[in-house]
Design a protein around this motif. Structure first.
Motif, PDB file in Angstrom:
ATOM      1  N   UNK A  91       0.834  -1.203   0.000  1.00  0.00           N
ATOM      2  CA  UNK A  91       0.000   0.000   0.000  1.00  0.00           C
ATOM      3  C   UNK A  91       0.870   1.256   0.000  1.00  0.00           C
ATOM      4  N   UNK A  92       2.052   1.152   0.558  1.00  0.00           N
ATOM      5  CA  UNK A  92       2.908   2.332   0.700  1.00  0.00           C
ATOM      6  C   UNK A  92       3.371   2.885  -0.643  1.00  0.00           C
ATOM      7  N   UNK A  93       3.797   1.988  -1.536  1.00  0.00           N
ATOM      8  CA  UNK A  93       4.286   2.421  -2.837  1.00  0.00           C
ATOM      9  C   UNK A  93       3.487   1.707  -3.918  1.00  0.00           C
ATOM     10  N   UNK A  94       2.550   2.406  -4.565  1.00  0.00           N
ATOM     11  CA  UNK A  94       1.684   1.736  -5.533  1.00  0.00           C
ATOM     12  C   UNK A  94       2.415   1.285  -6.795  1.00  0.00           C
ATOM     13  N   UNK A  95       3.557   1.845  -7.110  1.00  0.00           N
ATOM     14  CA  UNK A  95       4.270   1.505  -8.335  1.00  0.00           C
ATOM     15  C   UNK A  95       5.248   0.348  -8.131  1.00  0.00           C
ATOM     16  N   UNK A  96       5.357  -0.128  -6.919  1.00  0.00           N
ATOM     17  CA  UNK A  96       6.296  -1.215  -6.623  1.00  0.00           C
ATOM     18  C   UNK A  96       5.518  -2.475  -6.276  1.00  0.00           C
ATOM     19  N   UNK A  97       5.937  -3.621  -6.856  1.00  0.00           N
ATOM     20  CA  UNK A  97       5.243  -4.884  -6.607  1.00  0.00           C
ATOM     21  C   UNK A  97       5.955  -5.672  -5.517  1.00  0.00           C
ATOM     22  N   UNK A  98       5.198  -6.158  -4.547  1.00  0.00           N
ATOM     23  CA  UNK A  98       5.717  -7.026  -3.489  1.00  0.00           C
ATOM     24  C   UNK A  98       4.966  -8.347  -3.527  1.00  0.00           C
ATOM     25  N   UNK A  99       5.681  -9.434  -3.196  1.00  0.00           N
ATOM     26  CA  UNK A  99       5.019 -10.730  -3.104  1.00  0.00           C
ATOM     27  C   UNK A  99       4.003 -10.715  -1.974  1.00  0.00           C
ATOM     28  N   UNK A 100       3.053 -11.634  -2.058  1.00  0.00           N
ATOM     29  CA  UNK A 100       2.040 -11.742  -1.012  1.00  0.00           C
ATOM     30  C   UNK A 100       2.692 -12.255   0.274  1.00  0.00           C
ATOM     31  N   UNK A 101       2.212 -11.762   1.409  1.00  0.00           N
ATOM     32  CA  UNK A 101       2.748 -12.199   2.694  1.00  0.00           C
ATOM     33  C   UNK A 101       2.343 -13.634   2.983  1.00  0.00           C
ATOM     34  N   UNK A 102       3.280 -14.405   3.520  1.00  0.00           N
ATOM     35  CA  UNK A 102       2.982 -15.783   3.912  1.00  0.00           C
ATOM     36  C   UNK A 102       2.191 -15.812   5.209  1.00  0.00           C
ATOM     37  N   UNK A 103       2.560 -14.946   6.134  1.00  0.00           N
ATOM     38  CA  UNK A 103       1.945 -14.960   7.465  1.00  0.00           C
ATOM     39  C   UNK A 103       0.840 -13.919   7.574  1.00  0.00           C
ATOM     40  N   UNK A 104      -0.286 -14.335   8.111  1.00  0.00           N
ATOM     41  CA  UNK A 104      -1.363 -13.383   8.387  1.00  0.00           C
ATOM     42  C   UNK A 104      -1.202 -12.797   9.791  1.00  0.00           C
ATOM     43  N   UNK A 105      -0.492 -13.517  10.658  1.00  0.00           N
ATOM     44  CA  UNK A 105      -0.265 -13.041  12.029  1.00  0.00           C
ATOM     45  C   UNK A 105       1.128 -12.425  12.102  1.00  0.00           C
TER      46      UNK A 105
ATOM     47  N   UNK B 127       6.696   7.625   8.311  1.00  0.00           N
ATOM     48  CA  UNK B 127       5.675   7.773   7.274  1.00  0.00           C
ATOM     49  C   UNK B 127       4.809   9.003   7.505  1.00  0.00           C
ATOM     50  N   UNK B 128       4.491   9.289   8.765  1.00  0.00           N
ATOM     51  CA  UNK B 128       3.672  10.463   9.049  1.00  0.00           C
ATOM     52  C   UNK B 128       4.409  11.765   8.752  1.00  0.00           C
ATOM     53  N   UNK B 129       5.724  11.740   8.809  1.00  0.00           N
ATOM     54  CA  UNK B 129       6.480  12.959   8.513  1.00  0.00           C
ATOM     55  C   UNK B 129       6.753  13.106   7.008  1.00  0.00           C
ATOM     56  N   UNK B 130       6.504  12.040   6.233  1.00  0.00           N
ATOM     57  CA  UNK B 130       6.745  12.074   4.794  1.00  0.00           C
ATOM     58  C   UNK B 130       5.567  12.778   4.101  1.00  0.00           C
ATOM     59  N   UNK B 131       5.860  13.891   3.436  1.00  0.00           N
ATOM     60  CA  UNK B 131       4.823  14.722   2.809  1.00  0.00           C
ATOM     61  C   UNK B 131       4.182  14.013   1.615  1.00  0.00           C
ATOM     62  N   UNK B 132       4.985  13.338   0.783  1.00  0.00           N
ATOM     63  CA  UNK B 132       4.435  12.639  -0.386  1.00  0.00           C
ATOM     64  C   UNK B 132       3.472  11.540   0.034  1.00  0.00           C
ATOM     65  N   UNK B 133       3.832  10.796   1.059  1.00  0.00           N
ATOM     66  CA  UNK B 133       2.987   9.711   1.553  1.00  0.00           C
ATOM     67  C   UNK B 133       1.653  10.258   2.057  1.00  0.00           C
ATOM     68  N   UNK B 134       1.707  11.365   2.788  1.00  0.00           N
ATOM     69  CA  UNK B 134       0.466  11.958   3.310  1.00  0.00           C
ATOM     70  C   UNK B 134      -0.416  12.473   2.181  1.00  0.00           C
TER      71      UNK B 134
ATOM     72  N   UNK C  42      -4.115  11.068   1.273  1.00  0.00           N
ATOM     73  CA  UNK C  42      -5.233  12.004   1.303  1.00  0.00           C
ATOM     74  C   UNK C  42      -6.024  11.918   0.000  1.00  0.00           C
ATOM     75  N   UNK C  43      -5.321  11.795  -1.111  1.00  0.00           N
ATOM     76  CA  UNK C  43      -5.987  11.673  -2.411  1.00  0.00           C
ATOM     77  C   UNK C  43      -6.783  10.366  -2.481  1.00  0.00           C
ATOM     78  N   UNK C  44      -6.201   9.265  -1.955  1.00  0.00           N
ATOM     79  CA  UNK C  44      -6.914   7.978  -1.932  1.00  0.00           C
ATOM     80  C   UNK C  44      -8.165   8.071  -1.083  1.00  0.00           C
ATOM     81  N   UNK C  45      -8.066   8.742   0.038  1.00  0.00           N
ATOM     82  CA  UNK C  45      -9.203   8.889   0.940  1.00  0.00           C
ATOM     83  C   UNK C  45     -10.306   9.721   0.277  1.00  0.00           C
ATOM     84  N   UNK C  46      -9.909  10.779  -0.430  1.00  0.00           N
ATOM     85  CA  UNK C  46     -10.905  11.596  -1.138  1.00  0.00           C
ATOM     86  C   UNK C  46     -11.620  10.784  -2.216  1.00  0.00           C
ATOM     87  N   UNK C  47     -10.843   9.956  -2.952  1.00  0.00           N
ATOM     88  CA  UNK C  47     -11.457   9.111  -3.980  1.00  0.00           C
ATOM     89  C   UNK C  47     -12.420   8.108  -3.355  1.00  0.00           C
TER      90      UNK C  47
END
Length: 182
Positions: A110-124, A159-166, A170-175
């Protein structure tokens, strides 16, 4: 005429008590050193059930443990680390900051939409892990280091101090709000 067996009988008795040896003026020989090295009374009696003050107890502690108690004790000891193959990685105590950091790492796609990560093995959240600090190299002083003022203690604060992330969130929340209204 008297027969001589060739054995000095006054030397056949070994006295290994140092207090009596020092009174008699003898120096320690090899035998006394061996006795001192291998017959340490404190070490030998450390595992003993009979300890000073045992006469004051109402009942004696059991000398042997039951099989079930031993299995339980071994299970508790085994759960403290990951095991021999993982170099006895300890179970880290969970704090709120660590929990939040681990959740962020799990949701890193979720943090970087342009980067692909494998699915997590652990749910916990993992039980056995370690947290480290990346040390800056002296060669990276001018171009790829984070200044001290911008360094944060946890990933959440970073992450909270990162302006681009915020702005992106915010744009995702508005959408999402616009879709829910329509």
């Amino acid at each position: 005429m008297q027969l001589d067996p060739g054995i000095k009988l006054n030397d056949t008795y070994f006295n290994v008590r140092k207090s009596q040896l020092s009174k008699q003026g003898y120096k320690a020989t090899g035998i006394e050193d061996l006795v001192d090295r291998f017959c340490k009374v404190d070490e030998l009696t450390s595992k003993s059930v009979l300890k000073p003050g045992i006469e004051k107890q109402e009942n004696l502690p059991s000398y042997s443990e039951t099989k079930r108690a031993l299995v339980k004790k071994r299970r508790i000891e085994r759960e403290k680390t990951k095991g021999e193959k993982w170099f006895n990685l300890p179970a880290t105590a969970m704090t709120d900051e660590l929990k939040n950091d681990l959740k962020i790492i799990q949701m890193r796609s979720v943090l970087d939409p342009k980067h692909f990560y494998k699915k997590n093995d652990l749910q916990v959240l993992p039980k056995y892990f370690q947290v480290g600090t990346v040390l800056d190299d002296a060669a990276d002083f001018y171009h790829s280091r984070v200044p001290r003022k911008e360094r944060k203690k946890t990933l959440v604060e970073e992450l909270l101090s990162d302006e681009d992330f915020r702005m992106r969130n915010k744009a995702k929340l508005d959408r999402a709000d616009r879709k829910s209204v329509v």
